[in-house]
Design an enzyme around this catalytic site. Structure first.
Site, PDB file in Angstrom:
ATOM      1  N   HIS A 162      11.669 138.166  48.880  1.00 18.68           N
ATOM      2  CA  HIS A 162      12.881 138.313  48.057  1.00 18.68           C
ATOM      3  C   HIS A 162      12.580 139.511  47.160  1.00 18.68           C
ATOM      4  O   HIS A 162      11.994 139.380  46.096  1.00 18.68           O
ATOM      5  CB  HIS A 162      13.154 137.042  47.249  1.00 18.68           C
TER       6      HIS A 162
ATOM      7  N   ASP B 261     -12.446 125.079  43.257  1.00 17.89           N
ATOM      8  CA  ASP B 261     -12.872 126.471  43.087  1.00 17.89           C
ATOM      9  C   ASP B 261     -12.612 127.307  44.348  1.00 17.89           C
ATOM     10  O   ASP B 261     -13.277 128.307  44.590  1.00 17.89           O
ATOM     11  CB  ASP B 261     -14.349 126.538  42.674  1.00 17.89           C
TER      12      ASP B 261
ATOM     13  N   GLU C 203      19.058 134.354  61.041  1.00 17.30           N
ATOM     14  CA  GLU C 203      18.734 135.371  60.029  1.00 17.30           C
ATOM     15  C   GLU C 203      18.188 136.625  60.684  1.00 17.30           C
ATOM     16  O   GLU C 203      17.198 136.581  61.412  1.00 17.30           O
ATOM     17  CB  GLU C 203      17.692 134.785  59.057  1.00 17.30           C
TER      18      GLU C 203
ATOM     19  N   HIS D 247      23.285 128.206  50.003  1.00 17.83           N
ATOM     20  CA  HIS D 247      22.502 129.375  49.586  1.00 17.83           C
ATOM     21  C   HIS D 247      23.296 130.656  49.810  1.00 17.83           C
ATOM     22  O   HIS D 247      24.356 130.651  50.415  1.00 17.83           O
ATOM     23  CB  HIS D 247      21.149 129.411  50.320  1.00 17.83           C
TER      24      HIS D 247
ATOM     25  N   HIS E 189      19.400 138.659  50.793  1.00 22.99           N
ATOM     26  CA  HIS E 189      18.525 139.100  49.703  1.00 22.99           C
ATOM     27  C   HIS E 189      17.844 140.376  50.152  1.00 22.99           C
ATOM     28  O   HIS E 189      17.677 140.629  51.352  1.00 22.99           O
ATOM     29  CB  HIS E 189      17.499 138.008  49.342  1.00 22.99           C
TER      30      HIS E 189
ATOM     31  N   HIS F  98      13.519 124.514  52.278  1.00 24.02           N
ATOM     32  CA  HIS F  98      12.133 124.984  52.166  1.00 24.02           C
ATOM     33  C   HIS F  98      11.159 123.996  52.811  1.00 24.02           C
ATOM     34  O   HIS F  98      10.113 123.697  52.256  1.00 24.02           O
ATOM     35  CB  HIS F  98      11.764 125.228  50.694  1.00 24.02           C
TER      36      HIS F  98
ATOM     37  N   TYR G 143      24.373 123.133  57.238  1.00 22.32           N
ATOM     38  CA  TYR G 143      23.425 122.023  57.147  1.00 22.32           C
ATOM     39  C   TYR G 143      24.216 120.725  57.051  1.00 22.32           C
ATOM     40  O   TYR G 143      24.930 120.508  56.059  1.00 22.32           O
ATOM     41  CB  TYR G 143      22.522 122.226  55.921  1.00 22.32           C
TER      42      TYR G 143
ATOM     43  N   GLU H 108      21.824 135.896  56.556  1.00 20.85           N
ATOM     44  CA  GLU H 108      21.323 134.595  56.999  1.00 20.85           C
ATOM     45  C   GLU H 108      22.291 133.440  56.765  1.00 20.85           C
ATOM     46  O   GLU H 108      22.030 132.551  55.966  1.00 20.85           O
ATOM     47  CB  GLU H 108      19.967 134.294  56.357  1.00 20.85           C
TER      48      GLU H 108
ATOM     49  N   ARG I 242      20.612 127.830  61.177  1.00 21.97           N
ATOM     50  CA  ARG I 242      20.581 129.063  60.383  1.00 21.97           C
ATOM     51  C   ARG I 242      20.127 130.170  61.302  1.00 21.97           C
ATOM     52  O   ARG I 242      19.257 129.961  62.152  1.00 21.97           O
ATOM     53  CB  ARG I 242      19.625 128.949  59.186  1.00 21.97           C
TER      54      ARG I 242
ATOM     55  N   ASP J 105      11.624 138.604  57.937  1.00 21.21           N
ATOM     56  CA  ASP J 105      12.157 137.302  57.511  1.00 21.21           C
ATOM     57  C   ASP J 105      13.250 136.892  58.496  1.00 21.21           C
ATOM     58  O   ASP J 105      14.414 137.209  58.305  1.00 21.21           O
ATOM     59  CB  ASP J 105      12.700 137.428  56.078  1.00 21.21           C
TER      60      ASP J 105
ATOM     61  N   ASP K  61      12.104 129.446  60.658  1.00 23.45           N
ATOM     62  CA  ASP K  61      12.238 130.563  59.712  1.00 23.45           C
ATOM     63  C   ASP K  61      10.828 131.067  59.444  1.00 23.45           C
ATOM     64  O   ASP K  61      10.022 130.375  58.817  1.00 23.45           O
ATOM     65  CB  ASP K  61      12.912 130.067  58.421  1.00 23.45           C
TER      66      ASP K  61
HETATM   67  N1  GLY Z   1      12.423 132.569  54.298  1.00 23.66           N
HETATM   68  C1  GLY Z   1      12.953 132.757  53.035  1.00 23.66           C
HETATM   69  C2  GLY Z   1      14.342 133.185  53.100  1.00 23.66           C
HETATM   70  O1  GLY Z   1      14.940 133.181  54.151  1.00 23.66           O
HETATM   71  O2  GLY Z   1      14.912 133.600  52.136  1.00 23.66           O
HETATM   72 MN    MN Z   2      15.662 135.231  53.947  1.00 24.40          MN
HETATM   73 MN    MN Z   3      14.036 133.287  56.055  1.00 29.13          MN
END
Ligand code: GLY
Ligand code: MN
Ligand code: MN
Length: 442
Positions: free
Chosen positions: A365, A44, A412, A354, A358, A247, A392, A388, A410, A275, A264
């Site tokens: 997003h 709860d 971004e 990826h 975005h 993720h 990898y 970004e 990465r 982001d 990130d």
């Molecule tokens: N942190 C989520 C993305 O980079 O899209």
């Molecule tokens: Mn992002």
């Molecule tokens: Mn990100």
């Protein structure tokens, strides 16, 4: 309802203007936007409340369960249903605005307690041909609306009129949300500045032997200390091969000497999100192989940023990124074909799976179509998005040179398109290899 702190966010005038624009577009239709409810973390206990993005776009009303109804030809075009004041409940779950607060503080023309929805909502729908509502996300409201529509239909011979079309509100709202106003850009700038400060702090506490969780806690400390609501998404601190998990939010490994650390993280401030991703060597020194690897991604970021301007497209920036990363993969010996063949056969996919960008805003997003019919959508002033690129190199991939196996980079940044180009909102955290190294562990 009183509080010692004025929460950051869009001004009442900005919210009013947004609702006016929607009302003007609705004509003879009605739009119903629920705030959404609390989601459960355990038994709860609830997760931190976050309103639905469309609701948050249209009102700053902060309590779960509220419902916004917009109907331009109604006596009260902006109506809200909100939790009633309840002294006992408020002891448990916090202060409530009640209908009075919804009108006096949050700009509704009329507001009612949620209990009155069965009485009041049918008349707000009756007579409209189109209902803007997103079904299948709020079971209680779905059932309520289904019953209202059925009753209105049954009573058509008595002069009632039920909508015959249900339209996803995003049709209108996503387009509006895609182009940010000056106020929105200012909030995004602040979200990005806080996020950038947190990344600098993360670099400064990084060293071999530190826990990924300690870097995470430093980042989130800066978020709150700077007035952000908290992280806009699960903070990712991935050292070594953890950086290859897109993720990764466990943040449970100890950072080791010689590893790269991929961070990130972005703050939510005033309802808007930063982001940012940076990658740095745990020791503050790249090996020669790591530096060459880093520079491939860094170059892709810089060229992507340089390409961002009115008339360019997200697809175009992605295509440029694929080209640059594929060329880099050829130089690393991971792709053994010509560049054209690598792109044609998508040979980069095991290393870059990826998209490059975005939209960014109320949702990390954010709302907004990426294509118009089949065509890539030209960027225009006020659009905010990420760039970004990343690579990898999985630890189990024996085709990767041993010194780079299980490593990821990465990078971004967040940009806003201006009249003549683009402004990078996140450059206050360094990205050039030497500048990054100068911060690590300091
Ligand atoms: N942190 C989520 C993305 O980079 O899209
Ligand atoms: Mn992002
Ligand atoms: Mn990100």
């Amino acid at each position: 309802m009183s509080s010692d702190r004025t929460l950051p966010g869009p001004s009442p005038a900005e919210y009013a203007l947004r609702r006016q624009r929607v009302l003007a577009a609705l004509k003879q239709s009605v739009m119903i936007v629920p705030a959404g409810s609390l989601t459960t973390y355990a038994n709860d206990c609830d997760n931190r409340y976050r309103p639905d993005g469309n609701f948050r776009y249209l009102t700053g009303f902060p309590e779960p369960g509220a419902i916004l109804v917009l109907r331009p030809d109604a006596e009260y075009p902006v109506t809200m249903f909100v939790p009633a004041r309840d002294a006992q409940q408020e002891v448990w779950t916090g202060r409530r605005h009640g209908p009075e607060g919804a009108t006096q503080v949050h700009g509704a023309d009329a507001a009612y307690p949620l209990e009155l929805i069965a009485d009041k909502l049918p008349a707000l729908i009756d007579g409209c041909d189109t209902l803007y509502y997103s079904p299948w996300r709020h079971a209680d409201l779905d059932a309520r609306l289904s019953s209202i529509l059925k009753t209105l239909r049954q009573k058509e011979r008595f002069g009632r009129r039920a909508p015959h079309t249900i339209v996803e509100p995003g049709e209108l709202l996503s387009e509006m949300r895609l182009t940010k106003t000056a106020e929105e850009v200012a909030l995004l700038e602040r979200a990005c500045a806080i996020s950038a400060e947190a990344h600098r702090a993360a670099m400064s506490v990084a060293r071999p032997g530190v826990g990924e969780w300690e870097i995470q806690s430093e980042i989130e400390r800066v978020f709150r200390q700077q007035g952000a609501a908290g992280p806009g998404y699960g903070t990712i601190v991935g050292s070594g091969a953890n950086g290859c998990i897109l993720h990764y939010v466990e943040n449970e490994s100890v950072v080791k000497d010689g590893e790269l650390v991929l961070v990130d993280a972005g703050a939510e401030y005033g309802g808007y999100n930063g982001d940012i991703t940076r990658t740095f060597p745990a020791s503050g020194k790249f090996t020669a192989a790591q530096r060459a690897f880093y520079e491939i991604v860094h170059d892709a970021l810089e060229q992507g940023l340089a390409a961002a301007k009115p008339g360019a497209t997200i697809d175009g920036i992605h295509a440029l990124t694929l080209k640059l990363l594929s060329q880099g993969l050829i130089e690393l010996g991971l792709i053994k074909t010509s560049l054209d063949e690598a792109l044609e056969r998508e040979l980069y996919l095991p290393y870059y799976m990826h998209r490059t960008s975005h939209w960014l805003g109320i949702d990390v997003h954010d709302a907004g179509r990426y294509r118009q019919l089949e065509a890539s959508r030209p960027l225009t002033e006020g659009m905010v998005f990420t760039i970004e690129p990343g690579l990898y190199l999985q630890s189990g991939d024996e085709t990767v040179p041993a010194e780079l196996r299980g490593q990821a980079v990465r990078l971004e940044d967040n940009v806003v398109i201006t009249a003549t180009g683009a402004r990078n909102l996140t450059r206050s955290v360094p990205v050039a290899a030497d500048e990054v190294c100068a911060l690590v562990g300091r």
